[in-house]
Design a protein around this motif. Structure first.
Motif, PDB file in Angstrom:
ATOM      1  N   ARG A   1     -20.354  54.913 -39.276  1.00 24.80           N
ATOM      2  CA  ARG A   1     -20.827  53.797 -38.590  1.00 24.80           C
ATOM      3  C   ARG A   1     -20.146  53.002 -37.434  1.00 24.80           C
ATOM      4  O   ARG A   1     -20.650  52.770 -36.352  1.00 24.80           O
ATOM      5  CB  ARG A   1     -21.497  52.597 -39.751  1.00 24.80           C
TER       6      ARG A   1
ATOM      7  N   ASP B   1     -38.924  54.031 -42.689  1.00 24.56           N
ATOM      8  CA  ASP B   1     -37.690  53.201 -43.019  1.00 24.56           C
ATOM      9  C   ASP B   1     -36.571  53.554 -42.855  1.00 24.56           C
ATOM     10  O   ASP B   1     -35.718  52.411 -42.053  1.00 24.56           O
ATOM     11  CB  ASP B   1     -37.947  52.787 -44.387  1.00 24.56           C
ATOM     12  N   GLU B   2     -36.012  54.551 -42.712  1.00 25.79           N
ATOM     13  CA  GLU B   2     -34.804  55.146 -42.287  1.00 25.79           C
ATOM     14  C   GLU B   2     -34.634  54.904 -40.973  1.00 25.79           C
ATOM     15  O   GLU B   2     -33.665  54.330 -40.270  1.00 25.79           O
ATOM     16  CB  GLU B   2     -34.329  56.568 -42.959  1.00 25.79           C
TER      17      GLU B   2
ATOM     18  N   ASP C   1     -36.066  53.238 -38.727  1.00 24.66           N
ATOM     19  CA  ASP C   1     -36.197  51.794 -38.156  1.00 24.66           C
ATOM     20  C   ASP C   1     -34.835  51.081 -38.431  1.00 24.66           C
ATOM     21  O   ASP C   1     -34.911  49.901 -38.002  1.00 24.66           O
ATOM     22  CB  ASP C   1     -37.448  51.156 -38.569  1.00 24.66           C
ATOM     23  N   SER C   2     -33.938  51.540 -39.050  1.00 24.66           N
ATOM     24  CA  SER C   2     -32.877  50.676 -39.413  1.00 24.66           C
ATOM     25  C   SER C   2     -32.054  50.737 -37.884  1.00 24.66           C
ATOM     26  O   SER C   2     -32.166  51.573 -36.871  1.00 24.66           O
ATOM     27  CB  SER C   2     -31.665  51.552 -40.318  1.00 24.66           C
TER      28      SER C   2
ATOM     29  N   ASP D   1     -28.860  50.976 -37.133  1.00 20.19           N
ATOM     30  CA  ASP D   1     -27.858  52.435 -36.713  1.00 20.19           C
ATOM     31  C   ASP D   1     -28.710  53.334 -36.147  1.00 20.19           C
ATOM     32  O   ASP D   1     -28.465  54.131 -35.322  1.00 20.19           O
ATOM     33  CB  ASP D   1     -27.099  52.768 -38.085  1.00 20.19           C
TER      34      ASP D   1
ATOM     35  N   ARG E   1     -31.777  53.732 -34.823  1.00 23.43           N
ATOM     36  CA  ARG E   1     -32.061  53.140 -33.298  1.00 23.43           C
ATOM     37  C   ARG E   1     -31.053  53.219 -32.487  1.00 23.43           C
ATOM     38  O   ARG E   1     -31.331  53.871 -31.162  1.00 23.43           O
ATOM     39  CB  ARG E   1     -33.019  51.897 -33.580  1.00 23.43           C
TER      40      ARG E   1
END
Length: 200
Positions: A3, A85-86, A88-89, A91, A93
């Protein structure tokens, strides 16, 4: 670590981010970082593995696996929702913005991840073709997987990026879900339509 590296890459660009900067950001020495990653590309590959295109296997923990056998259309719908869902997080994006801005769309790691995702979908479709749930006349599992995944991937790149508004993100979600429904209606009704044609 991934991250922190992603945020540095996104802020400074891939070329403008050094191993030293990543090590500093995560509180490690360069030598310790090199013990885990052989190069900046290896770090980017790890970022891509965490936030990039995930295979179906990665998402199966979020979807009831029994649905693949008992209700394949519902399984596909829930699988797509898990991906959305994943994706659209923040990180995920951010990664899309980095890839498109820095010209990394042709990066071998991204290509390999996309091919692995498509292969996972093709494996599912091949199973349903073998089980007689999808007509073989529609094409190979690979061809169907290409038809299914390509518009979804394009919508992700175009609309699920770091600067996307809520309206754009919701629009992308609706577009992807509509594509999923169209695909389901065509492929899972193909056996019925073929039987009706034969009986006519």
């Amino acid at each position: 670590m991934q991250r922190a590296a992603l945020r540095l890459f996104a802020h400074n660009g891939y070329a403008g981010t050094s191993i030293r900067a990543i090590a500093r950001e995560v509180g490690l020495s360069e030598s310790v970082l090199y013990a885990h990653f052989s190069s900046k590309q290896a770090i980017f590959d790890a970022v891509l593995a965490e936030f990039g295109p995930q295979g179906v296997a990665t998402m199966t923990g979020r979807v009831d696996p029994d649905l693949a056998a008992t209700d394949p259309p519902r399984y596909l719908r829930e699988l797509v929702l898990a991906f959305l869902d994943e994706w659209d997080s923040a990180d995920a994006r951010l990664l899309i913005s980095l890839i498109t801005r820095d010209g990394l769309l042709h990066d071998p790691a991204l290509r390999d991840a996309l091919q692995a995702m498509r292969a996972s979908v093709a494996h599912l479709l091949d199973r349903w073709i073998s089980d007689g749930l999808i007509a073989r006349s529609l094409g190979s599992a690979h061809d169907l997987a290409l038809w299914f995944t390509s518009p979804i991937g394009l919508a992700r790149i175009l609309h699920l990026h770091a600067d996307a508004t809520a309206q754009e993100r919701n629009g992308a979600r609706d577009e992807i879900l509509q594509h999923t429904e169209t695909f389901i209606q065509v492929v899972f009704n193909s056996r019925t339509n073929s039987a009706d044609s034969a009986n006519a």
